[in-house]
Design an enzyme around this catalytic site. Structure first.
Site, short mmCIF file in Angstrom:
data_model
loop_
_atom_site.label_atom_id
_atom_site.label_comp_id
_atom_site.label_asym_id
_atom_site.label_seq_id
_atom_site.Cartn_x
_atom_site.Cartn_y
_atom_site.Cartn_z
N ARG A 18 0.80 -1.23 0.00
CA ARG A 18 0.00 0.00 0.00
C ARG A 18 0.83 1.28 0.00
O ARG A 18 0.29 2.35 -0.18
CB ARG A 18 -0.97 -0.01 1.20
N GLN A 84 13.78 -14.21 5.28
CA GLN A 84 12.55 -15.00 5.25
C GLN A 84 12.02 -15.00 3.82
O GLN A 84 11.49 -13.99 3.35
CB GLN A 84 11.51 -14.38 6.19
N SER A 111 8.14 -4.61 15.16
CA SER A 111 7.94 -4.54 13.71
C SER A 111 8.72 -3.37 13.13
O SER A 111 8.71 -2.28 13.72
CB SER A 111 6.46 -4.35 13.36
N ASP A 113 7.99 -1.46 10.87
CA ASP A 113 7.15 -0.35 10.41
C ASP A 113 6.40 0.33 11.55
O ASP A 113 5.45 1.05 11.31
CB ASP A 113 6.17 -0.85 9.33
N GLY A 148 -5.63 -8.38 15.70
CA GLY A 148 -5.81 -9.57 16.52
C GLY A 148 -6.44 -9.17 17.85
O GLY A 148 -6.01 -8.21 18.48
N GLY A 439 35.75 49.44 -7.32
CA GLY A 439 34.60 48.73 -7.89
C GLY A 439 34.86 48.31 -9.32
O GLY A 439 35.55 49.00 -10.07
C1 UD1 Z 1 -0.26 -8.69 13.23
C2 UD1 Z 1 -0.79 -9.61 14.32
C3 UD1 Z 1 -2.07 -9.01 14.90
C4 UD1 Z 1 -1.83 -7.61 15.40
C5 UD1 Z 1 -1.23 -6.76 14.30
C6 UD1 Z 1 -0.79 -5.43 14.86
C7 UD1 Z 1 -0.14 -11.84 13.64
C8 UD1 Z 1 -0.57 -13.12 13.06
N1 UD1 Z 1 -1.07 -10.90 13.76
O1 UD1 Z 1 -1.23 -8.71 12.20
O2 UD1 Z 1 -2.56 -9.83 15.94
O3 UD1 Z 1 -3.05 -7.04 15.88
O4 UD1 Z 1 -0.05 -7.38 13.74
O5 UD1 Z 1 -0.38 -4.59 13.81
O6 UD1 Z 1 1.01 -11.70 14.00
N2 UD1 Z 1 5.94 -9.83 8.44
C9 UD1 Z 1 7.07 -10.52 8.07
N3 UD1 Z 1 6.92 -11.76 7.50
C10 UD1 Z 1 5.70 -12.30 7.29
C11 UD1 Z 1 4.56 -11.57 7.68
C12 UD1 Z 1 4.71 -10.35 8.25
O7 UD1 Z 1 8.19 -10.06 8.26
O8 UD1 Z 1 5.66 -13.41 6.78
C13 UD1 Z 1 6.12 -8.51 9.06
C14 UD1 Z 1 5.45 -7.41 8.29
O9 UD1 Z 1 6.35 -6.85 7.37
C15 UD1 Z 1 5.10 -6.42 9.40
C16 UD1 Z 1 4.83 -7.32 10.61
O10 UD1 Z 1 5.48 -8.55 10.31
O11 UD1 Z 1 6.17 -5.58 9.71
C17 UD1 Z 1 3.37 -7.55 10.89
O12 UD1 Z 1 2.80 -8.18 9.76
P1 UD1 Z 1 1.35 -7.84 9.26
O13 UD1 Z 1 1.07 -8.58 8.03
O14 UD1 Z 1 1.16 -6.37 9.25
O15 UD1 Z 1 0.49 -8.47 10.45
P2 UD1 Z 1 -1.00 -8.21 10.67
O16 UD1 Z 1 -1.78 -9.11 9.82
O17 UD1 Z 1 -1.29 -6.78 10.61
#
Ligand code: UD1
Ligand code: MG
Length: 475
Positions: A18, A84, A111, A113, A148, A439
């Site tokens: 996004r 990963q 995280s 971000d 979550g 000048g």
């Molecule tokens: C996650 C939580 C959720 C919480 C929310 C808060 C899980 C399953 N859920 O959801 O309970 O309320 O964050 O924002 O953890 N990332 C990776 N590898 C992956 C997937 C994600 O590095 O395979 C990283 C993303 O880049 C991001 C962070 O993990 O920085 C969170 O991932 P995101 O997909 O935003 O999780 P949510 O579904 O929002």
């Protein structure tokens, strides 16, 4: 007893679709610094023994960037990377870090971000974990859609935490729960390792959820504690340019309040941008729409006019920077002396070192030059690679010709020299102390002290000169 060592795992493998950008999401800047650099500073703020960054999308670019800002970050933290590929969920992400984590520690999951978490919040979470419990950072939200949910054993706020259920997996009743998981947890590493081994991806998204470890903790009789905060900005993530801009304003607002609490007078705290470190003495005043970048220090009583951009510069007590001045010291820095007057519309470039009471006026550019006390260049001039003595007056429109097409050369203007308007000083050249340059002169040879030097075509005046006249128009 020594405190349990903290190892930080920073999830930064996601794509950031996004953002609609070719730059990996965690490298977008907030307050002039990559989001991920803020998170690495969080790790440093809890004195982590190491931080493991999980990379995936744009891994090479993210890792290279970490190397660069790792050096400039305040408190250093030892950085490691785990890739990963592909990205199979947050649980799978943390699994990639396990080979780098030792069982005697607590793992703090962050995280890449989420840039604005405060050290005190993380320290409180780590204290709740206490080397033995699973501690979750939670928050109550008016609109918890997408997050979550924290599922508790009963309706009271203090009831035991039983699970985190992702929005997409939640029942209608669970979706009513306002308390959400922030994405930040502290967990004893030996327990984390065992729980991650038990994850599966049988859920609505087909992902390995880190959040599933809560139910394993409950099953194993390990205490789960929720550390609930009220300040949503501390756990807000950046997923889009709109959210990035919102968090930028929050961040700037906090910096502005901190400056005002120190006594800095801001004409409007909503119109200040600090993209780096700004330190201020007493009675500093900053007018609207100023931008500060890199490391800037302002001495006692400094006043900054509206619409100035000031980077990597140190400004001594009592100096006044008038509106629309641009200062950028980059690597060499810029120094402005006590009581100096700069601008409006002045430009100070790297290596400008201005002594006390120097005046630099409108449309004057100074680069890699030293001006001693009381020297003045008030209008439309260029000083590059020059050494200027005390009380020198440098006339409007004059320039140092410092570049011969291949090399830069220095111009030395000794104390009490007066350079008239529209002069060209062809470097290398020295104007002797107390001398005057007429000048319009083009000076190619050094001049003796006290001399008047004039180097221009000699004036000729022809008497009774008749200009050619146009023939009268025929009609
Ligand atoms: C996650 C939580 C959720 C919480 C929310 C808060 C899980 C399953 N859920 O959801 O309970 O309320 O964050 O924002 O953890 N990332 C990776 N590898 C992956 C997937 C994600 O590095 O395979 C990283 C993303 O880049 C991001 C962070 O993990 O920085 C969170 O991932 P995101 O997909 O935003 O999780 P949510 O579904 O929002
Ligand atoms: Mg998210």
């Amino acid at each position: 007893m020594a405190a349990t060592p903290i190892d930080v795992v920073i999830m930064a493998a996601g794509k950031g679709t996004r953002m609609k950008s070719s730059l990996p999401k965690v490298l977008h800047r907030l307050g002039g610094k990559a989001l991920l650099a803020h998170v690495i500073e969080c790790a440093a703020s809890v004195s982590a023994r190491q931080a493991v960054v999980i990379t995936g999308h744009g891994a090479a670019e993210v890792e290279a960037a970490c190397g660069r800002f790792g050096q400039s970050a305040g408190a250093p933290v030892s950085l490691q990377f785990a890739r990963q590929e592909p990205q199979l969920g947050t649980g799978h992400a943390v699994q990639q870090a396990l080979p780098l984590l030792a069982d005697d520690g607590v793992t703090l999951v962050l995280s890449g971000d989420v840039p604005l978490t405060e050290a005190a919040t993380l320290q409180a979470l780590i204290a709740q974990c206490d080397g033995q419990r699973l501690a979750l950072l939670t928050l109550s939200m008016a609109d918890p859609t997408g997050y979550g949910r924290i599922v508790r054993a009963g309706p009271e706020a203090s009831a035991q935490v039983r699970a985190i259920v992702e929005h997409k997996d939640a029942s209608a009743a669970q979706r009513e729960i306002r308390e959400i998981y922030s994405g930040i947890m502290a967990v004893p590493t030996r327990l984390l390792r065992a729980w991650l081994a038990r994850l599966d991806n049988k859920n609505a998204q087909g992902e390995y959820y880190l959040t599933d470890i809560v139910k394993f903790a409950v099953a194993d009789g390990v205490a789960v504690v929720a550390h609930q905060i009220t300040d949503a900005a501390q756990v807000a993530g950046v997923n889009s340019p709109v959210q990035l801009a919102e968090l930028e304003r929050v961040h700037q607002g906090r910096l502005a309040v901190a400056l005002m609490e120190q006594g800095v007078r801001l004409a409007d705290p909503a119109r200040l941008d600090v993209r780096g470190t700004l330190s201020c003495g007493r009675d500093v005043e900053i007018d609207v729409s100023c931008v500060f970048e890199g490391t800037v220090s302002l001495g006692d009583g400094v006043r900054i006019g509206a619409n100035c951009v000031i980077a990597n510069c140190s400004i001594a007590a009592g100096a006044v920077i008038h509106p629309f001045t641009h200062i950028d010291g980059e690597k060499l820095g810029v120094q402005v002396g006590e009581g100096a007057l700069i601008g409006p519309f002045a430009r100070l470039r790297p290596g400008a070192q201005l002594g006390a009471e120097v005046h630099i006026g409108n449309f004057v550019e100074v680069k890699n030059s030293t001006l001693a006390k009381g020297a003045k260049a008030n209008h439309l001039a260029y000083l590059g690679d020059a050494t200027v003595g005390e009380r020198v007056n440098y006339g409007a429109g004059s320039i140092t010709a410092n570049y011969d097409g291949a090399n830069k050369h220095r111009t030395v203007i000794e104390a009490d020299v007066h350079i008239g308007s529209n002069c060209v000083l062809v470097a290398p050249v020295t104007i002797g102390a107390g001398g005057t340059v007429g000048g319009g002169s083009t000076i190619t040879k050094s001049t003796p002290a006290g001399a008047l030097s004039v180097a221009r075509g000699k004036q000729v005046s022809l008497p009774n000169w008749k200009r050619p006249a146009k023939a009268p128009r025929q009609s």
